[in-house]
Enzyme design. Structure first.
Site, short mmCIF file in Angstrom:
data_model
loop_
_atom_site.label_atom_id
_atom_site.label_comp_id
_atom_site.label_asym_id
_atom_site.label_seq_id
_atom_site.Cartn_x
_atom_site.Cartn_y
_atom_site.Cartn_z
N ASP A 95 6.16 -6.01 6.81
CA ASP A 95 4.77 -5.57 6.95
C ASP A 95 3.88 -6.48 6.11
O ASP A 95 3.41 -6.11 5.04
CB ASP A 95 4.64 -4.11 6.50
CG ASP A 95 3.24 -3.56 6.73
OD1 ASP A 95 2.53 -4.08 7.61
OD2 ASP A 95 2.85 -2.61 6.02
N ASP A 144 0.82 -1.22 0.00
CA ASP A 144 0.00 0.00 0.00
C ASP A 144 0.85 1.27 0.00
O ASP A 144 0.34 2.36 -0.22
CB ASP A 144 -0.96 0.01 1.19
CG ASP A 144 -0.25 -0.28 2.52
OD1 ASP A 144 0.88 0.19 2.72
OD2 ASP A 144 -0.84 -1.00 3.34
#
Length: 516
Positions: free
Chosen positions: A379, A308
């Site tokens: 992540d 993202d």
């Protein structure tokens, strides 16, 4: 008195070849249905070992039951075969839509999964004895000829399975999606049944049977056609029930279902139904993950996951950072980061200092060449499937540690020490088992609740601190970071065995935590 039925004529050589081609098409469809069930299981329920075993073992068992059920029907092989293919096209074609709707409206689709697996498996299993009977009807055969027929039948069946196995991941799923892909496959099944009924087996069917077959084919095709036309509305309506906010973007990528919602400016990203962030408080999560890893002013930063672009955004704000290598598996997530989420990440993924690599993080770490990194930030989505569980293993963290320069820091998002304490402390143990000193810490993120992280380095556990040149932050300050290392008495540290490739314990940990 009605005369006895005539013996059906033997199929000619051309008809037998065409019938074997129809067999290959039907076999391709059968495997696509099974792969669609496995894909839906992964998307809707996490696709664990239990669900996968249920589908695979249940499908194989149903094949045997279907073959046994076909034995009393062999005297009527031609009409029964056409009926089986019509039923298979209809059941398989609507199976994905039925599972999706059942999950979104009822909250559980396990029983639909079991019924669909059994029905499709039994119909596929009935094909072989029926086809063997058709191929040998009217022919004087010995054991050798029977063996040849069976060899041809198996070859066509396995070749079709190969075609179906390649068509699903490379063609149907990425371009048509789950619901449309299964429905289109059902149409192929119906076409094969139509060719068999109207041409290849015409001499084996009475006029009434041919007329009934034609009516059944038309009705099934009309139903599947309606499903194809209305699939978008069905999918949209069903999907919206899963999310509390209006959906502004939805896509089924090759790897996962991607959904972005927006209510009053609050943007949320979901992957396979799991919340990844909310724009109202993602800064708490992102700052807490990133800035402890940047406390030693790294120049080269590796980001594993985080497609993202939010982690890259914060890393680029650190003045010392000269290069960020972003490794993300799903190109659809990266495209989302460059479009729908660009305002949130500030265009970080298109910054000249960022090198984007589309690859599996595990494989990339294993095969990488070149120098090391001063900081590695992991992540990745929560390990609620075996595929993700391997990215939370001792072996994975060993590869990540090997990518660090001397004195480098590794930061890992690790789940909730409150909601999934076993999974959180399992991650801590797994990082430690890779030969690293670990410092666990956690903060409150309203969208997630209590959320945990691990900071690690070679040698002793690293201190939780911020760089003197750290960029301005909205949430994380030295006092908050000091408090993050304290765990309350009702959530004490757990000493657990690490999760490994051989024993992905963390996947079961996640599921136990969610159930509680």
């Amino acid at each position: 008195m009605e005369p006895p039925p005539l013996e059906p004529p033997a199929l000619g050589r051309r008809a037998r070849v065409l019938l074997l081609a129809a067999v290959a098409a039907c076999a391709a469809c059968g495997l696509v249905y099974e792969l669609a069930l496995l894909t839906l299981s992964a998307s809707l329920t996490g696709g664990g070992i239990t669900e996968t075993s249920l589908i695979v073992a249940g499908f194989v068992a149903a094949l045997g039951l279907g073959a046994l059920a076909a034995k009393p029907l062999l005297p009527h092989a031609a009409p029964v075969f056409v009926g089986v293919e019509v039923a298979l096209g209809l059941v398989g074609g609507v199976s994905a839509a039925a599972l999706y709707v059942a999950f979104t409206f009822l909250g559980s689709s396990t029983w639909v999964l079991v019924v669909a697996t059994a029905a499709i498996g039994m119909l596929v299993g009935a094909e072989v004895p029926l086809l063997m009977t058709l191929l040998q009807t009217g022919r004087a055969t010995d054991a050798r000829d029977t063996g040849k027929v069976l060899a041809n039948l198996n070859a066509a069946d396995y070749a079709g399975a190969l075609i179906g196995g390649l068509a699903w991941p490379f063609l149907l799923l990425p371009f048509a999606g789950l619901i449309r892909g299964a429905a289109l496959t059902g149409m192929v099944n119906l076409c094969a049944a139509a060719v068999a009924a109207l041409f290849l087996l015409r001499g084996h069917l009475r006029p009434a049977a041919r007329a009934l077959s034609l009516v059944a084919l038309l009705l099934a095709a009309a139903l599947l056609g309606g499903l194809l036309v209305n699939s978008s509305d069905i999918e949209t309506t069903s999907r919206q029930r899963l999310y509390p906010d209006p959906i502004m973007f939805a896509q089924q990528s090759q790897y996962q279902e991607i959904v972005v919602t927006d209510r009053g400016g609050e943007v949320r990203l979901y992957l396979d139904g799991d919340l990844q962030f909310s724009s109202t408080d993602e800064h708490r999560y992102t700052e807490t993950l990133v800035y402890p890893a940047l406390s030693r002013d790294p120049e080269r930063v590796l980001v594993l996951g985080g497609g993202d672009g939010l982690v890259a955004r914060e890393a680029l704000r650190q003045s010392a950072v000269r290069e960020v290598v972003q490794v993300e598996l799903d190109p659809a997530v990266l495209e989302l980061g460059n479009t729908q989420l660009r305002d949130l990440n500030g265009g970080a993924l298109q910054d000249e200092r960022v090198t984007v690599v589309v690859a599996d993080a595990f494989r990339w770490l294993r095969d990488r060449t070149g120098g090391g990194f001063d900081a590695v930030i992991v992540d990745l989505p929560d390990p609620d499937t075996p595929a993700l569980g391997r990215l939370y293993s001792t072996e994975f963290y060993g590869l990540a540690a090997a990518a660090l320069n001397p004195g480098g820091l590794l930061a890992v998002q690790s789940g909730s020490p409150y909601s999934t304490p076993d999974a959180y402390w399992r991650t801590v143990s797994s990082v430690s088992s890779a030969g690293l000193g670990v410092t666990p810490y956690h903060v409150h993120v309203p969208s997630f609740g209590d959320w945990g992280f691990v900071l690690a380095q070679a040698g002793s556990p690293p201190a939780l601190e911020l760089s003197a040149t750290a960029a301005p932050r909205r949430f994380l300050d030295p006092a908050t970071l000091d408090a993050a290392a304290i765990f309350p008495p009702d959530r004490p540290r757990l000493d657990l065995e690490p999760s490994t490739l051989d024993r992905p314990r963390i996947v079961d940990d996640m599921r136990r935590g969610y159930q509680r």
